[in-house]
Design a protein around this motif. Sequence first.
Motif, PDB file in Angstrom:
ATOM      1  N   UNK A 195       0.776  -1.339   0.223  1.00 22.23           N
ATOM      2  CA  UNK A 195      -0.098   0.070   0.026  1.00 22.23           C
ATOM      3  C   UNK A 195       0.887   1.279   0.036  1.00 22.23           C
ATOM      4  N   UNK A 196       2.090   1.352  -0.087  1.00 20.15           N
ATOM      5  CA  UNK A 196       3.052   2.283   0.138  1.00 20.15           C
ATOM      6  C   UNK A 196       2.933   3.325  -0.962  1.00 20.15           C
ATOM      7  N   UNK A 197       2.727   2.822  -2.129  1.00 21.71           N
ATOM      8  CA  UNK A 197       2.424   3.759  -3.356  1.00 21.71           C
ATOM      9  C   UNK A 197       1.143   4.389  -3.129  1.00 21.71           C
ATOM     10  N   UNK A 198       0.279   3.754  -2.758  1.00 25.84           N
ATOM     11  CA  UNK A 198      -1.146   4.364  -2.852  1.00 25.84           C
ATOM     12  C   UNK A 198      -1.003   5.373  -1.341  1.00 25.84           C
ATOM     13  N   UNK A 199      -0.493   4.926  -0.359  1.00 28.42           N
ATOM     14  CA  UNK A 199      -0.347   5.837   0.655  1.00 28.42           C
ATOM     15  C   UNK A 199       0.409   7.235   0.246  1.00 28.42           C
ATOM     16  N   UNK A 200       1.390   7.178  -0.468  1.00 26.55           N
ATOM     17  CA  UNK A 200       2.272   8.151  -0.872  1.00 26.55           C
ATOM     18  C   UNK A 200       1.186   9.253  -1.461  1.00 26.55           C
ATOM     19  N   UNK A 201       0.754   8.721  -2.411  1.00 22.25           N
ATOM     20  CA  UNK A 201      -0.236   9.673  -3.338  1.00 22.25           C
ATOM     21  C   UNK A 201      -1.144  10.303  -2.486  1.00 22.25           C
ATOM     22  N   UNK A 202      -2.026   9.452  -1.491  1.00 22.85           N
ATOM     23  CA  UNK A 202      -2.925  10.114  -0.716  1.00 22.85           C
ATOM     24  C   UNK A 202      -2.474  11.175   0.359  1.00 22.85           C
ATOM     25  N   UNK A 203      -1.214  10.717   0.705  1.00 29.54           N
ATOM     26  CA  UNK A 203      -0.629  11.578   1.821  1.00 29.54           C
ATOM     27  C   UNK A 203      -0.066  12.858   1.200  1.00 29.54           C
ATOM     28  N   UNK A 204       0.311  13.127  -0.080  1.00 29.02           N
ATOM     29  CA  UNK A 204       0.899  14.243  -0.864  1.00 29.02           C
ATOM     30  C   UNK A 204      -0.421  15.027  -1.222  1.00 29.02           C
ATOM     31  N   UNK A 205      -1.445  14.485  -1.725  1.00 24.27           N
ATOM     32  CA  UNK A 205      -2.781  15.011  -1.952  1.00 24.27           C
ATOM     33  C   UNK A 205      -3.369  15.681  -0.688  1.00 24.27           C
ATOM     34  N   UNK A 206      -3.182  14.888   0.488  1.00 26.64           N
ATOM     35  CA  UNK A 206      -3.982  15.422   1.647  1.00 26.64           C
ATOM     36  C   UNK A 206      -3.035  16.585   2.121  1.00 26.64           C
ATOM     37  N   UNK A 207      -1.812  16.630   2.171  1.00 24.03           N
ATOM     38  CA  UNK A 207      -1.270  17.996   2.362  1.00 24.03           C
ATOM     39  C   UNK A 207      -1.731  19.037   1.682  1.00 24.03           C
ATOM     40  N   UNK A 208      -1.771  18.793   0.222  1.00 25.05           N
ATOM     41  CA  UNK A 208      -1.999  19.975  -0.606  1.00 25.05           C
ATOM     42  C   UNK A 208      -3.501  20.201  -0.268  1.00 25.05           C
ATOM     43  N   UNK A 209      -4.409  19.440  -0.215  1.00 23.26           N
ATOM     44  CA  UNK A 209      -5.791  19.832   0.158  1.00 23.26           C
ATOM     45  C   UNK A 209      -5.906  20.883   1.529  1.00 23.26           C
ATOM     46  N   UNK A 210      -4.950  20.179   2.813  1.00 20.99           N
ATOM     47  CA  UNK A 210      -5.274  20.763   3.632  1.00 20.99           C
ATOM     48  C   UNK A 210      -4.454  22.412   3.638  1.00 20.99           C
ATOM     49  N   UNK A 211      -3.408  22.706   3.093  1.00 20.54           N
ATOM     50  CA  UNK A 211      -2.959  23.893   2.814  1.00 20.54           C
ATOM     51  C   UNK A 211      -3.665  24.884   1.928  1.00 20.54           C
ATOM     52  N   UNK A 212      -4.072  23.987   0.878  1.00 17.33           N
ATOM     53  CA  UNK A 212      -4.483  24.987  -0.339  1.00 17.33           C
ATOM     54  C   UNK A 212      -6.091  25.266  -0.157  1.00 17.33           C
ATOM     55  N   UNK A 213      -6.786  24.243   0.173  1.00 18.98           N
ATOM     56  CA  UNK A 213      -8.357  24.324   0.181  1.00 18.98           C
ATOM     57  C   UNK A 213      -8.666  24.497   1.280  1.00 18.98           C
ATOM     58  N   UNK A 214      -7.954  24.164   2.476  1.00 20.86           N
ATOM     59  CA  UNK A 214      -8.518  24.344   3.967  1.00 20.86           C
ATOM     60  C   UNK A 214      -8.021  25.320   4.629  1.00 20.86           C
TER      61      UNK A 214
END
Length: 357
Positions: free
Chosen positions: A73-92
């Motif tokens: 799951x590490x590849x999927x987790x990497x994708x989710x983690x970096x998208x979540x960072x961007x979501x929190x910083x940019x959109x929230x």
Amino acid sequence: MTHRSPRGRGHHILGSYGLLGLTALLFLVFSAALPDTFPTRDNVSSILSNQSIPALLALGATIPIAAGKFDLSIGYGLGLAHVLVMHLVVEEGTPWPLACLAVIAGGALVGTLNGLVVEFARIDSFIATLGTGSVMYALTGWLTDGSRIVPGPDGLPAAFTGLYDARFLGLPVPAFYVLAAVLVLWVVLERLPLGRYLYVIGSNPRAADILGIPTRRYSVYAFAGSGLVVGIAGVLLAAQQQIGNPSVGLDYLLPAFVGALLGSTTIKPGRANALGTLVAVSVLAVGLAGIGQLGARFWATPLFNGGTLLVAVGLAGYTARRRLRAQATPDRDPPGRPGGPSAPEADDGAPQPPAHP
């Protein structure tokens, strides 16, 4: 006391440090072929920067492998983690330090859930982590609606992008993150009881149970550690990409496992180890950079990674079998001499059972 013949010592040195020598040889070959571009400071800095995230993921994959498990799951987790960072910083509008800490903690939590599914639901780690990885990929798509997260006109905070872009002592800062991760993982696996128990579990789970090692608990710890490293890599990827790309994480899955499995054939042949993973990633980094500068086509990179993975799996199996044979028929002194069969012999660096199971 164990005596090795000169030939045995030669095989030991070649098995332990041959990959390190190959890294140096590849660098010299590509430097001779590309004297104007390859052996330059800019190229070395570029290699260190570009390979920092694959190196971190490979180190994350190394932890469960030490316990005989695989975290797909590490590849999927990497994708989710970096998208979540961007979501929190940019959109929230979340302050970037808080967003980074939340994602890293979330990575450890996801890793813990992986471990619980594997150990308490009794699902093979391949299947379990492939399933949880697919769930993460679905969450990534839901979070982004299948599109990229792009910062506004003001961009991202300079301190955040500096996590990847900054330099220290003339070298990219991500290289120091990797060195720090290698040091921590080396201490955990080679010097702490946690690492020794993981090696016992990975080599013989039944024996670990008999010795009283709580195998389920330590396996969960291994997955939690992997998830923690994936969260850190996700933060670094967000600082590098500066956009949220929902499909980027899978590109890192194969190189991570190539590095972790190939690393188990060097330094400490036959078992996953932090220094071996670092050496393996170095071989991949130099090789990919060299063939890229020689003008290789786009398909050369997956071909190189796939071929190296096959070699890594084959070598890992061979070195593990050779290690077991060596332990089963060690060379010992004649009876009656100091260190003979009457004296117990300790395997250098081998995991020891707990004093009080």
